[in-house]
Each structure stands twice: as C-alpha cells, then as structure tokens.
Design an enzyme around this catalytic site. Structure first.
Site, PDB file in Angstrom:
ATOM      1  NE  ARG A 169       5.279 -28.283  12.626  1.00  0.00           N
ATOM      2  CZ  ARG A 169       5.760 -27.316  12.729  1.00  0.00           C
ATOM      3  NH1 ARG A 169       5.519 -26.127  12.280  1.00  0.00           N
ATOM      4  NH2 ARG A 169       7.475 -27.378  12.370  1.00  0.00           N
ATOM      5  CE  LYS A 211      18.777  -3.799  25.888  1.00  0.00           C
ATOM      6  NZ  LYS A 211      18.003  -4.584  25.895  1.00  0.00           N
ATOM      7  N   PRO A 234       0.737 -18.082  17.706  1.00  0.00           N
ATOM      8  CG  PRO A 234      -0.862 -20.387  18.470  1.00  0.00           C
ATOM      9  CD  PRO A 234       0.825 -19.902  17.964  1.00  0.00           C
ATOM     10  CD  GLU A 235       2.621 -12.015  16.482  1.00  0.00           C
ATOM     11  OE1 GLU A 235       2.396 -10.815  17.417  1.00  0.00           O
ATOM     12  OE2 GLU A 235       3.018 -12.068  15.003  1.00  0.00           O
ATOM     13  CG  HIS A 272      -3.103 -34.442  14.897  1.00  0.00           C
ATOM     14  ND1 HIS A 272      -2.696 -35.161  15.156  1.00  0.00           N
ATOM     15  CD2 HIS A 272      -3.194 -34.281  13.817  1.00  0.00           C
ATOM     16  CE1 HIS A 272      -1.659 -35.494  13.646  1.00  0.00           C
ATOM     17  NE2 HIS A 272      -2.245 -34.858  13.049  1.00  0.00           N
TER      18      HIS A 272
END
Length: 298
Positions: free
Chosen positions: A128, A171, A2-3, A104
């Site tokens: 997971r 960079k 998830p962001e 779960h």
C-alpha cells in the site's frame, strides 16, 4: 498499523544481519513510498557502514558511520525481509498479514555482513506504500519533524504516574483518546491501549481528568494504569509481537502475544477478569475500535 512491540521486534530481528554491515549497493525500484525518497538516498547510503539499529516510538532508525540516520516507518503494510543465500526470514510479527509478493519489493539493501559472514539482502516490501524512508542527522533527531513533540517511551523512566497526572489534569477527553496522543506517550497504539485499560479496570470512555486529584496528584487508578501500560508493552515485546497469521521472526518462530489478548478483537466473548461475568464490547472512538468490558472497567 504496526505498534511499538512489532517495530521493536523488527529492530531486534534485523540487528544481527545489519549491524556492522556495509551497504555495498542500494536498489530503489520506485522513486517514492508514501513520500518521495530523498534524491541523494542511494548516494548517501552506498559504501556506508551500519553502526547500529534503534527505535523511537513506531519508527526504525538505522545509524550509519558518517552520522546519518535512515528513518523508516512501516505504515499500514510495510515489512522487511532478510535473504541470505536460499534463506529468507521476515522479522516482526503483526496483527494483520504482510505481503510476500515480490512485485511490492521497493527498496533493497545489498549488504556485506560483519566478521566475514558473507552477503545478505534486506528488502523493504510495502503493497500500500503508506510507509516511508527518510534521511536525518543523528545529532539532530530530536528536531526531526516526527520526533519534535513526541512524548516519553512507554518503557522509559520518564513515564510515571506523576507525569501522566500533569498531562491529564483538567482534560475531559476520553481516557482512550488521551492515551493515543503521541505527544503524551510515544508509540502507544490502539491494541495495547485497549489491553492496558482492561488490565487496570478503567473504561476507555472515562474522562482523563478523573484519574487526577484536585491538587494535581495521580490517584491510585492512574498508578495502576501506568504500571499496566509498561507491563503490557514489555509482555508483547517478550512474546515477539502480535501476529495472528503467518509472520515469523528471524529464528522461524511465531509471536504468541496475540493469544494473550484479553479484550482486543474479542467482541462478544466472556471477560477474562476472574468473577466478572461480563462480555467484551466494541465501541468506536475517534474512528478506532475500542474493546472493553463495561461490567468491570469503570
């Protein structure tokens, strides 16, 4: 994983149920997630009132009345479910499907809601087990290992073109890689980097330093990128996340930002830039997929 917009959606979805509630009981169905849960996790939470929910980068923060903060990360497959009587809601909309299998369910917060609204259960489900929960002191969060070196939030005042110019100067690493560095911008992930680069017409392969002048000032392209980052995150939060499947917000509505993806997961499709004529391509950078149009992203 998830962001930021998804975690922000989870926070906003949980807040009405959790803020002001008292944790009557905390039920652990296993002693660990990605890491072992603190040994005193249950004892420190039981009887405490939740004074507020917050977010830092991709972490959910649950602040308690004694100065303790629960630091939670959803990992690859974690999600929260709210149950009140026969009602069950799962706040947050994700690009990849979340589990509905009760086997779960690993952590259950039994709550007495504020203002006499009755009891509720907030359930953490994670097939997971890549997520985790930890305890920290609110006043010491800046020193918490996960937050110690985090960059500014994408929507905060500290993120501006001059700041990025300072981080990008000299960079030669690809722009996509530089933007995913959490020390540069906190919480910015793969999906929204791809979308922001497309909006600003910049190639993910371009060297970060090329957006900075010889005197260290941001070029117009970097200003455009900064604005695109802020806009794409704000749009995704407003839409409620990026679910392509069956995740719902607490009011039962789906998030629809996924239908606004212009390049992410659209390999082979026509570029949506007006008059471009190119097609979306997929490349791999640092083990992650980058979606872009080489015709209009330079």
């Amino acid at each position: 994983m998830p962001e930021l917009p998804e975690v922000e959606t989870v926070k906003r979805g949980l807040s009405p149920t959790m803020e002001g509630a008292v944790m009557q009981r905390v039920e652990l169905r296993r002693p660990d997630l990605r890491f072992p849960l603190p040994r005193d996790f249950v004892a420190r939470l039981t009887g405490r009132q939740i004074i507020g929910l917050a977010r830092r980068a991709k972490y959910l923060l649950i602040d308690l009345d004694d100065g303790t903060t629960v630091v939670a990360h959803l990992g690859m497959s974690g999600s929260f479910r709210i149950e009140e009587g026969e009602r069950s809601d799962r706040p947050g909309d994700f690009h990849h499907a979340r589990s509905k299998d009760e086997k779960h369910d690993h952590v259950i917060f039994h709550l007495e809601q504020a203002q006499g609204r009755g009891v509720a259960r907030v359930i953490y489900n994670d097939p997971r087990r890549f997520g985790f929960m930890d305890l920290a002191l609110r006043n010491d969060l800046d020193a918490y290992p996960a937050f110690r070196e985090l960059g500014p939030e994408p929507l905060g005042n500290a993120l501006h073109a001059a700041y990025l110019a300072g981080r990008f100067s000299g960079k030669q690493q690809p722009l996509k890689t530089a933007l995913l560095d959490q020390k540069v911008i906190a919480g910015l992930g793969n999906i929204y980097v791809c979308e922001a680069l497309w909006r600003s017409h910049l190639s993910p392969k371009r060297a970060a330093a090329t957006l900075v002048t010889a005197t260290g000032r941001p070029k117009k392209e970097l200003q455009s990128l900064t604005e695109a980052i802020r806009a794409v995150i704000a749009d995704a939060i407003e839409a409620g996340g990026s679910s392509l499947r069956d995740h719902i917000q607490t009011d039962g509505t789906l998030g629809y930002f996924q239908h606004s993806f212009c390049v992410y997961d659209r390999e082979g499709e026509a570029c949506r830039t007006p008059g471009c004529g190119g097609r979306v391509e997929r490349i791999v950078q640092g083990g992650r997929s980058s979606f872009y149009c080489h015709h209009c992203q330079k």
